[in-house]
Design a protein around this motif. Structure first.
Motif, PDB file in Angstrom:
ATOM      1  N   GLY A  10       0.820  -1.200   0.000  1.00 22.39           N
ATOM      2  CA  GLY A  10       0.000   0.000   0.000  1.00 22.39           C
ATOM      3  C   GLY A  10       0.853   1.248   0.000  1.00 22.39           C
ATOM      4  N   THR A  11       0.392   2.269  -0.719  1.00 21.66           N
ATOM      5  CA  THR A  11       1.047   3.577  -0.736  1.00 21.66           C
ATOM      6  C   THR A  11       0.291   4.494   0.212  1.00 21.66           C
ATOM      7  N   PRO A  12       1.002   5.278   1.031  1.00 25.05           N
ATOM      8  CA  PRO A  12       0.321   6.144   1.999  1.00 25.05           C
ATOM      9  C   PRO A  12      -0.743   7.019   1.346  1.00 25.05           C
ATOM     10  N   ARG A  13      -1.949   6.961   1.915  1.00 21.83           N
ATOM     11  CA  ARG A  13      -3.089   7.790   1.529  1.00 21.83           C
ATOM     12  C   ARG A  13      -3.512   7.578   0.064  1.00 21.83           C
TER      13      ARG A  13
ATOM     14  N   THR B 132       3.747   1.672   6.090  1.00 19.07           N
ATOM     15  CA  THR B 132       2.585   2.499   6.405  1.00 19.07           C
ATOM     16  C   THR B 132       1.676   1.774   7.381  1.00 19.07           C
ATOM     17  N   GLU B 133       1.222   2.492   8.385  1.00 20.87           N
ATOM     18  CA  GLU B 133       0.175   1.976   9.265  1.00 20.87           C
ATOM     19  C   GLU B 133      -1.156   2.489   8.718  1.00 20.87           C
ATOM     20  N   ARG B 134      -2.012   1.568   8.324  1.00 20.15           N
ATOM     21  CA  ARG B 134      -3.321   1.923   7.767  1.00 20.15           C
ATOM     22  C   ARG B 134      -4.404   1.453   8.727  1.00 20.15           C
TER      23      ARG B 134
ATOM     24  N   ASP C  58       5.326  -0.335   1.031  1.00 22.20           N
ATOM     25  CA  ASP C  58       5.333   0.250  -0.306  1.00 22.20           C
ATOM     26  C   ASP C  58       6.680  -0.083  -0.920  1.00 22.20           C
ATOM     27  N   SER C  59       6.703  -1.113  -1.774  1.00 21.91           N
ATOM     28  CA  SER C  59       7.977  -1.574  -2.317  1.00 21.91           C
ATOM     29  C   SER C  59       8.593  -0.563  -3.273  1.00 21.91           C
ATOM     30  N   GLY C  60       7.783   0.304  -3.878  1.00 22.22           N
ATOM     31  CA  GLY C  60       8.327   1.291  -4.799  1.00 22.22           C
ATOM     32  C   GLY C  60       9.069   2.407  -4.095  1.00 22.22           C
ATOM     33  N   HIS C  61       8.504   2.878  -2.965  1.00 23.05           N
ATOM     34  CA  HIS C  61       9.118   3.983  -2.234  1.00 23.05           C
ATOM     35  C   HIS C  61       9.865   3.527  -0.992  1.00 23.05           C
ATOM     36  N   ARG C  62       9.903   2.202  -0.761  1.00 19.33           N
ATOM     37  CA  ARG C  62      10.650   1.626   0.360  1.00 19.33           C
ATOM     38  C   ARG C  62      10.195   2.232   1.686  1.00 19.33           C
ATOM     39  N   THR C  63       8.879   2.304   1.857  1.00 21.36           N
ATOM     40  CA  THR C  63       8.322   2.844   3.093  1.00 21.36           C
ATOM     41  C   THR C  63       7.319   1.863   3.676  1.00 21.36           C
TER      42      THR C  63
ATOM     43  N   ASP D 174     -11.254   4.610   4.723  1.00 23.27           N
ATOM     44  CA  ASP D 174     -10.664   5.948   4.695  1.00 23.27           C
ATOM     45  C   ASP D 174      -9.150   5.858   4.865  1.00 23.27           C
ATOM     46  N   VAL D 175      -8.413   6.105   3.773  1.00 25.94           N
ATOM     47  CA  VAL D 175      -6.954   6.003   3.824  1.00 25.94           C
ATOM     48  C   VAL D 175      -6.298   7.339   4.187  1.00 25.94           C
ATOM     49  N   ARG D 176      -7.089   8.379   4.445  1.00 27.79           N
ATOM     50  CA  ARG D 176      -6.500   9.680   4.783  1.00 27.79           C
ATOM     51  C   ARG D 176      -5.821   9.653   6.145  1.00 27.79           C
ATOM     52  N   ARG D 177      -6.090   8.616   6.937  1.00 30.40           N
ATOM     53  CA  ARG D 177      -5.466   8.512   8.254  1.00 30.40           C
ATOM     54  C   ARG D 177      -4.157   7.732   8.227  1.00 30.40           C
ATOM     55  N   ASP D 178      -3.699   7.344   7.035  1.00 28.73           N
ATOM     56  CA  ASP D 178      -2.441   6.603   6.929  1.00 28.73           C
ATOM     57  C   ASP D 178      -1.292   7.402   7.526  1.00 28.73           C
ATOM     58  N   ARG D 179      -0.355   6.697   8.107  1.00 23.79           N
ATOM     59  CA  ARG D 179       0.864   7.370   8.571  1.00 23.79           C
ATOM     60  C   ARG D 179       2.067   6.472   8.333  1.00 23.79           C
ATOM     61  N   VAL D 180       3.148   7.092   7.897  1.00 22.17           N
ATOM     62  CA  VAL D 180       4.394   6.369   7.645  1.00 22.17           C
ATOM     63  C   VAL D 180       5.033   6.020   8.981  1.00 22.17           C
ATOM     64  N   VAL D 181       5.484   4.777   9.101  1.00 25.83           N
ATOM     65  CA  VAL D 181       6.066   4.301  10.355  1.00 25.83           C
ATOM     66  C   VAL D 181       7.425   3.680  10.076  1.00 25.83           C
TER      67      VAL D 181
END
Length: 331
Positions: free
Chosen positions: A95-98, A240-242, A233-238, A247-254
């Motif tokens: 998943g990509t953040p948001r 995410t806590e979903r 997110d394998s593309g951006h190497r991040t 509603d994905v607007r509450r995603d945050r990178v961890v």
């Protein structure tokens, strides 16, 4: 009155023939007779889609690139005991953040426009038709990180017909609060855990690059309901806590979890123990000749990658690839 043996044999043969014709007459119903599992690529809608696609963004495979071609024997290999992974395992899903790869509201509108389809869908997921909007909004949009066995459902003759399938890594799905896939977004089909097969199951369909029967997984429900999922997110190497829900607007990178199911790296990782054997100890320098400088990149030279407090994670500084799911290095 005694019935002749020939009459009994004839009746049995006719009964078996009628049963076979009824079960294997068309399309997906053949899976109930032959224990067939249909391979379904990321963008393939399959037979009897429930709705138009609610998937958003380009379809992108997460299957690993494998250079060697599969042999005929590997293609025909039966799907026996697949690896089981908990639905709450960090890194199981992508998943990509948001960014939601599935439009839940669009799917709700599709079902609301056709009460017969909505009734069939509701019967599979076990809710009333009026409760479908709330049910769907409680699901979480994610992307499969590995080729995954499921029970899929086709809409035929105003009812849902179940069949076994392997969904390709990269498929957009909606999962429940135990991490189980419940909806396939490209066709709107309801999903359920896979049914057991008798002595293994044969795959039918066109395999995608990177498909291997022994890499297919089955998702098991988390021991208890969860409030969030940890995606990679394998593309951006991040990471995410979903929060669970649409509603994905509450995603945050961890930070990377201490123990991850899979790696965010998109390139294969090599094992230094195999590619770089230890360098023998050099003899002490003589007073008249200084020791030779080691060439950059020579075996045993430390690489300046920094450190990380997370263990068991490949593709991040200080990490090492965890066993389990294949790394997502396909696009």
């Amino acid at each position: 009155m005694r019935i002749p043996t020939r009459t009994l044999v004839t009746a049995c043969v006719l009964s078996v023939a009628l049963l076979a014709a009824g079960c294997a007459g068309a399309g997906v119903k053949q899976t109930r007779v032959g224990d067939l599992v249909f391979l379904q690529a990321v963008g393939e809608r399959g037979p009897g889609p429930f709705t138009d696609s609610a998937a958003t963004g380009p379809a992108a495979s997460e299957s690993p690139r494998i250079g060697a071609k599969m042999s005929a024997g590997e293609l025909a290999a039966p799907l026996r005991a697949a690896r089981t992974v908990s639905g709450a395992a960090p890194g199981l899903y992508r998943g990509t953040p948001r960014v939601a790869r599935c439009d839940v509201e669009r799917h709700i509108r599709y079902l609301a426009a056709d009460p017969a389809r909505a009734d069939a869908f509701a019967g599979v997921v076990g809710v009333r038709r009026a409760a479908l909007p709330a049910y769907l909004r409680d699901l979480t949009p994610v992307v499969l990180g590995a080729d995954t066995r499921v029970t899929n459902h086709a809409y035929q003759d105003r009812r849902a017909d179940d069949y076994q399938a392997v969904l390709q890594a990269g498929t957009a799905v909606l999962v429940d609060d135990r991490g189980l896939p419940r909806v396939r977004c490209v066709c709107g089909n309801p999903l359920a855990p896979p049914a057991p097969t008798r002595g293994g199951a044969s795959a039918r369909g066109t395999p995608w690059p990177g498909y291997r029967p022994n890499k297919v997984i089955v998702v098991s429900p988390a021991p208890r309901a969860v409030t969030s999922l940890t995606l990679v997110d394998s593309g951006h190497r991040t990471w995410t806590e979903r929060r669970t829900g649409h509603d994905v607007r509450r995603d945050r990178v961890v930070a990377p979890p201490a123990r991850a199911t899979t790696s965010p790296s998109r390139t294969p990782r090599t094992n230094p123990a195999r590619t770089a054997p230890p360098t023998p100890a050099a003899p002490p320098p003589t007073p008249t000749a200084p020791p030779a400088a080691r060439a950059p990149g020579a075996p045993g030279t430390p690489r300046a990658h920094g450190t990380s407090s997370a263990a068991g994670v490949s593709g991040v500084p200080g990490g090492s690839e965890a066993p389990g799911l294949p790394a997502a290095d396909g696009a």
